[in-house]
Write an enzyme that holds these catalytic residues in place. Structure first.
Site: not given
Length: 559
Positions: A304, A76, A276, A108, A74, A412, A97, A384
């Protein structure tokens, strides 16, 4: 075959522009900013006051499906979309954030985006940055120290030490600190009592900093924080202790947004970082509003899935900030949807259209949620390398059947170029789609009604079970005049239910609310569900084990 570079390798190869050049892009005056080294700056709150009559830019909110170990990307996509808008000639900014050291050193990893869609300098952003979190930690713990000192020095407020609710915080995952006893060692060491630690991002002061509109609002909110109850079971606040001024002083620099850049030079404001799943999960109101004054398009994210960050952005942050988002982007990946469809992580590289069809129910529920708020939306398929053309086609067709466009993005690998089509679609949808944004509940609804509305409309629950403790708390909170505050649900991020093992779109489940916590200063009531904890623990193999620093001072293994 070329070896795939890590995020940190890509970031370290970037030739960043001096922050003064980013400032020049925004037409800021010399008194509007102060440098934090070569590539970071604090922006003065005077900018908001000076530009208050300027029309706001369009705010695009990025959310996602329920997260899985397969990855969604998210942040990215948020960075990539900001770069994509710049690529197609739009004046764009990003508002994100700040990452917490807890998950960065835990499981993470970092939170600066990934690949060729990152904000930089990523090492600084993922570590100490400009010290905002340290200031929040210090302010929080200063309040705890002042509270304990008041009790020790005579307790004129008649605080019941059994009902002190203000814990201490640290910005790390440290399960050993969840429950502690302080004040041991005799009379000169203070008054013994049980307490504990939360992670800094769960601090009410973090939420306050992120929801305050200015320095005066920050001070007013801090004064309302409930720290304990007296022997008559009445709330004791920061105002009663008389320390709101000192706490505001500690936060006078932290309240200023931080300006950095993406790998492609798109300006980014990074400020605040509440989780979140246990807080409201959005960057600061000040940063989002400032970005909307400085750019025509602002891309921001909420933590999230749409059941957590987006719901809180729309019901809490947008309400206090008087924001009206123009569009919502829901990020999904083929990998994660297959996992929601029952495929284990080790088998995700194999094509599996049937699992994808099962897993899409999770995406459809989040789409329903955004539609319930009356907002236009688009799905971003974060590609991906293991995704097959057939799987992407299946996902796009399924979305089309439900009246939603799904745009393939390759942020990405390709940065802004990989989000150009998504950027074009966002701009066109904002221009043509009807925006009927409204909150899911009115503030004058009861606490129980608001919780039930979120559980049924956002999670898809059949009902809510309130423990006897919560029922007593509801009566007490409404008696105190807190009943008209919005609700901040603390719930597992991994499931729409309060059971993290129930992936996809669970049916016929109830949400159990086990405790309420008043965050009167922040302006919401926290409802704790399931086993969600406000102090995480570290995994067996923390990310910190892979971290190091080279002889020339470069970070290694950060992400």
């Amino acid at each position: 075959m070329n070896e795939v570079k890590t995020d940190i390798e890509i970031a370290q190869e970037c030739i960043m522009k001096p922050i003064s050049e980013i400032i020049d892009q925004l037409s800021l005056d010399k008194d509007d900013w102060e440098p934090y080294g070569k590539y970071k700056a604090k922006i003065s709150l005077d900018v908001l006051e000076r530009l208050h009559t300027k029309e706001d830019g369009k705010v695009i909110l990025v959310t996602a499906i329920s997260p899985t170990p397969a990855g969604e990307g998210k942040s990215t996509v948020t960075v990539g979309l900001g770069q994509g808008l710049t690529k197609i000639g739009k004046n764009a900014m990003i508002a994100l954030r700040e990452p917490s050291l807890g998950p960065s050193m835990g499981i993470k990893g970092g939170a600066a985006g990934g690949g060729y869609s990152q904000v930089v300098p990523m090492e600084d952003i993922n570590l100490h940055f400009t010290g905002d979190f340290h200031a929040i930690t210090t302010a929080h713990n200063a309040l705890a120290a002042l509270l304990d000192n008041h009790i020790h020095q005579g307790n004129t407020l008649n605080i019941d030490v059994r009902r002190v609710v203000w814990k201490r915080v640290v910005d790390l995952n440290d399960r050993a600190l969840r429950q502690v006893v302080i004040g041991l060692g005799g009379p000169v060491q203070g008054v013994p009592r049980e307490t504990g630690f939360d992670i800094t991002v769960a601090s009410e002061i973090m939420a306050i900093l992120c929801l305050a509109n200015n320095l005066q609002d920050l001070k007013a909110r801090l004064s309302k924080v409930v720290v304990a109850y007296n022997f008559a079971q009445q709330p004791v606040t920061v105002k009663d202790l008389g320390v709101e001024g000192a706490l505001t002083l500690l936060l006078k620099d932290a309240i200023k947004p931080n300006l950095v850049q993406t790998l492609e030079g798109t300006p980014a404001l990074i400020h605040g970082g509440p989780f979140a799943n246990i807080a409201h999960g959005c960057n600061s109101v000040i940063a989002t509003k400032m970005a909307a004054k400085l750019a025509d398009y602002v891309v921001t994210e909420a933590g999230f899935g749409a059941d957590l960050g987006a719901e809180k952005f729309l019901n809490i942050k947008a309400r206090y900030a008087k924001l009206k988002p123009s569009l919502v982007v829901v990020v999904a990946t083929v990998r994660a949807l297959k996992m929601h469809g029952g495929v284990p992580k080790v088998e995700l590289k194999q094509e599996n259209g049937e699992a994808l069809k099962l897993g899409i129910d999770n995406l459809l529920k989040h789409i329903e949620t955004i539609r319930a708020f009356g907002l236009p939306l688009v799905v971003a398929i974060n590609k991906f390398i293991t995704d097959t053309e057939e799987e992407i086609k299946i996902l796009q067709n399924l979305c089309k059947e439900h009246g939603v466009e799904a745009v393939l993005t390759e942020v990405w690998a390709k940065g802004g170029e990989g989000a150009s089509e998504l950027a074009q679609r966002c701009v066109s949808l904002i221009d043509v789609e009807e925006n009927r944004f409204e909150h899911l509940y009115p503030l004058d609804a009861s606490i129980q009604e608001k919780i039930e509305t979120i559980a049924r409309k956002v999670y898809g629950a059949s009902g809510v079970e309130f423990t006897s403790k919560v029922k007593r708390q509801i009566a007490s909170f409404e008696k105190e005049g807190w009943g008209e505050l919005p609700i901040c649900m603390a719930k597992t991020q991994y499931s729409l239910s309060d059971d993290p093992t129930r992936l996809g779109r669970p049916k016929d489940f109830t949400i159990t609310v086990r405790e309420l916590r008043p965050s009167v200063g922040a302006g919401f009531i926290v409802a704790l569900t399931g086993d969600v904890m406000t102090m995480p623990g570290l995994p067996k193999q923390p990310a910190a084990l892979r971290m190091d620093v080279s002889e020339d001072g470069k970070a290694i293994g950060l992400f």
